[in-house]
Design a protein around this motif. Structure first.
Motif, mmCIF file in Angstrom:
data_model
loop_
_atom_site.group_PDB
_atom_site.id
_atom_site.type_symbol
_atom_site.label_atom_id
_atom_site.label_comp_id
_atom_site.label_asym_id
_atom_site.label_seq_id
_atom_site.Cartn_x
_atom_site.Cartn_y
_atom_site.Cartn_z
ATOM 1 N N LEU A 173 0.741 -1.141 -0.022
ATOM 2 C CA LEU A 173 0.040 -0.074 -0.102
ATOM 3 C C LEU A 173 0.758 1.283 -0.016
ATOM 4 N N HIS A 174 2.074 1.350 0.772
ATOM 5 C CA HIS A 174 2.745 2.621 0.766
ATOM 6 C C HIS A 174 3.324 2.758 -0.812
ATOM 7 N N ARG A 175 3.639 1.777 -1.576
ATOM 8 C CA ARG A 175 4.365 1.905 -2.946
ATOM 9 C C ARG A 175 2.992 2.341 -3.648
ATOM 10 N N GLN A 176 1.824 1.730 -3.480
ATOM 11 C CA GLN A 176 0.813 2.289 -4.180
ATOM 12 C C GLN A 176 0.428 3.708 -4.108
ATOM 13 N N ARG A 177 0.562 3.957 -2.871
ATOM 14 C CA ARG A 177 -0.073 5.410 -2.505
ATOM 15 C C ARG A 177 1.172 6.332 -2.954
ATOM 16 N N ARG A 178 2.391 5.937 -2.962
ATOM 17 C CA ARG A 178 3.379 6.983 -3.479
ATOM 18 C C ARG A 178 3.206 7.035 -5.308
ATOM 19 N N VAL A 179 2.713 6.006 -5.939
ATOM 20 C CA VAL A 179 2.435 6.232 -7.352
ATOM 21 C C VAL A 179 1.227 7.085 -7.636
ATOM 22 N N VAL A 180 0.282 6.798 -6.671
ATOM 23 C CA VAL A 180 -1.004 7.809 -6.872
ATOM 24 C C VAL A 180 -0.698 8.973 -6.497
ATOM 25 N N GLU A 181 0.085 9.422 -5.359
ATOM 26 C CA GLU A 181 0.368 10.862 -5.092
ATOM 27 C C GLU A 181 1.241 11.504 -6.220
ATOM 28 N N ALA A 182 2.294 10.631 -6.635
ATOM 29 C CA ALA A 182 2.955 11.406 -7.824
ATOM 30 C C ALA A 182 2.180 11.479 -9.134
ATOM 31 N N PHE A 183 1.207 10.544 -9.366
ATOM 32 C CA PHE A 183 0.242 10.998 -10.335
ATOM 33 C C PHE A 183 -0.579 11.856 -10.208
ATOM 34 N N LEU A 184 -1.382 12.216 -9.193
ATOM 35 C CA LEU A 184 -2.112 13.553 -9.098
ATOM 36 C C LEU A 184 -1.293 14.758 -8.831
ATOM 37 N N ALA A 185 0.042 14.572 -8.391
ATOM 38 C CA ALA A 185 0.865 15.903 -8.516
ATOM 39 C C ALA A 185 0.963 16.266 -10.154
ATOM 40 N N SER A 187 -0.516 15.224 -12.625
ATOM 41 C CA SER A 187 -1.966 15.961 -13.220
ATOM 42 C C SER A 187 -2.231 17.474 -12.759
ATOM 43 N N ARG A 188 -2.122 17.662 -11.658
ATOM 44 C CA ARG A 188 -2.486 19.010 -11.139
ATOM 45 C C ARG A 188 -1.539 20.083 -11.802
ATOM 46 N N GLY A 189 -0.217 19.566 -12.037
ATOM 47 C CA GLY A 189 0.694 20.515 -12.531
ATOM 48 C C GLY A 189 0.877 20.436 -13.938
ATOM 49 N N GLY A 190 0.021 19.605 -14.609
ATOM 50 C CA GLY A 190 0.045 19.717 -15.987
ATOM 51 C C GLY A 190 1.300 19.144 -16.639
ATOM 52 N N ASP A 191 1.966 18.291 -15.797
ATOM 53 C CA ASP A 191 3.264 17.514 -16.359
ATOM 54 C C ASP A 191 2.837 16.453 -17.153
ATOM 55 N N PHE A 192 2.875 16.740 -18.308
ATOM 56 C CA PHE A 192 2.465 15.542 -19.419
ATOM 57 C C PHE A 192 3.408 14.275 -19.468
ATOM 58 N N ASP A 193 4.687 14.825 -19.663
ATOM 59 C CA ASP A 193 5.724 13.740 -19.767
ATOM 60 C C ASP A 193 5.781 12.885 -18.439
ATOM 61 N N ALA A 194 5.774 13.671 -17.134
ATOM 62 C CA ALA A 194 5.678 12.970 -16.072
ATOM 63 C C ALA A 194 4.734 12.059 -15.740
ATOM 64 N N LEU A 195 3.434 12.314 -16.395
ATOM 65 C CA LEU A 195 2.055 11.219 -16.605
ATOM 66 C C LEU A 195 2.396 10.152 -17.293
ATOM 67 N N LEU A 196 3.344 10.530 -18.608
ATOM 68 C CA LEU A 196 3.422 9.293 -19.330
ATOM 69 C C LEU A 196 4.282 8.213 -19.000
#
Length: 291
Positions: A173-185, A187-196
């Motif tokens: 769950l800790h690793r899952q949450r880190r991925v989800v938090e990074a994904f949301l960050a 997304s909010r920042g409009g970082d298309f390359d990071a999302l990819l």
């Protein structure tokens, strides 16, 4: 015969199937017996005269009880395989099919229970009820608070994992949450390359019927398309635990509108579910929604 005796007799007729359902759901004979006993308590307290299909009603009750038990398992891992493992109970679509019975008898045992234990509670329920007991998806959907199509997808995802054609999801769950938090960050920042970088090339985004009604696409395929969908958004989304896995909820002004279910494999998002069904949103803990 009085009403109580008649009800008890009818219940005993269904007990073997109910216990089989509960055991496949929970992996523990003791917990399976507890779930079946709870179904009896609910039956004995209910008004049964309008129930046309008592077997179906009882199966639904047992399934809901098991789902609640699975969701209540917290950080402690259960170890049901140390207990006695009974012989498979052959029911559902394999009745009268010797070949199918042989396949099921070979598959229902410790090995399958280990795989089932890696599934999220809703996936396990959908797979067990449909694939082992031939319960239709339109009956499974309200049990898990999803649309019929989403319930079908839950079973399909579980089936691929059971058959070995899909890797097990990230269970830390800790690793899952880190991925989800990074994904949301990102997304909010409009970082298309990071999302990819966080999305599997073949990632799938699916929306339930309620989310589609408020404007979501029912299905989006591929990393670039999914990244475009999320880039610059998720301003009010917060991480949350959903069906035992790390997810997120979009809750502007503290009001949950959309829940996001993530399937993560090898550190990458392979599937996202958009869930706007009120039944799903009502299960979210208030503290998590408040952020």
């Amino acid at each position: 015969m009085d009403q109580g005796d008649w009800l008890a007799e009818r219940f005993e007729e269904h007990r073997p199937r109910l216990r089989a359902v509960a055991y496949r759901m929970l992996g523990s004979p003791g917990e399976a017996d507890d779930a079946v006993q709870e179904a009896w308590f609910r039956l004995s307290r209910s008004q049964t005269s309008p129930v046309e299909n008592l077997g179906g009603w009882l199966t639904t009750v047992v399934a809901r009880v098991c789902l609640d038990m699975l969701r209540s398992r917290e950080s402690r891992r259960e170890e049901p395989l140390d207990e006695f493992v009974p012989e498979p109970v052959l029911t559902g679509r394999y009745e009268g099919d010797p070949e199918g019975q042989a396949v099921l008898a070979d598959s229902v045992g410790p090995a399958l229970l280990v795989v089932l234990d890696t599934l999220a509670p809703a996936e396990r329920l959908a797979f067990v009820l449909h694939d082992m007991f031939a319960v239709p998806f339109d009956e499974i959907a309200p049990m898990v608070g999803r649309s019929t199509a989403a319930a079908r997808q839950l079973a399909s995802r579980a089936r691929r994992r059971v058959q070995g054609s899909a890797p097990a999801p990230e269970v830390d769950l800790h690793r899952q949450r880190r991925v989800v938090e990074a994904f949301l960050a990102a997304s909010r920042g409009g970082d298309f390359d990071a999302l990819l970088t966080m999305l599997d090339p073949d990632v799938m985004l699916r929306a339930d019927d309620a989310a589609v009604r408020v404007g979501a696409d029912s299905e989006v395929r591929g990393a670039r398309s999914v990244a475009r969908t999320f880039s610059g958004r998720s301003k009010y989304a917060q991480p949350v635990l959903l069906d035992g896995s790390a997810g997120a909820v979009w809750a502007p002004n503290g009001q949950p509108r959309i829940a996001f279910g993530f399937t993560i494999e090898d550190g990458r998002v392979v599937e996202i579910e958009l869930l706007a069904d009120p039944v799903v949103l009502a299960r979210l803990p208030p503290a998590a929604v408040a952020g």
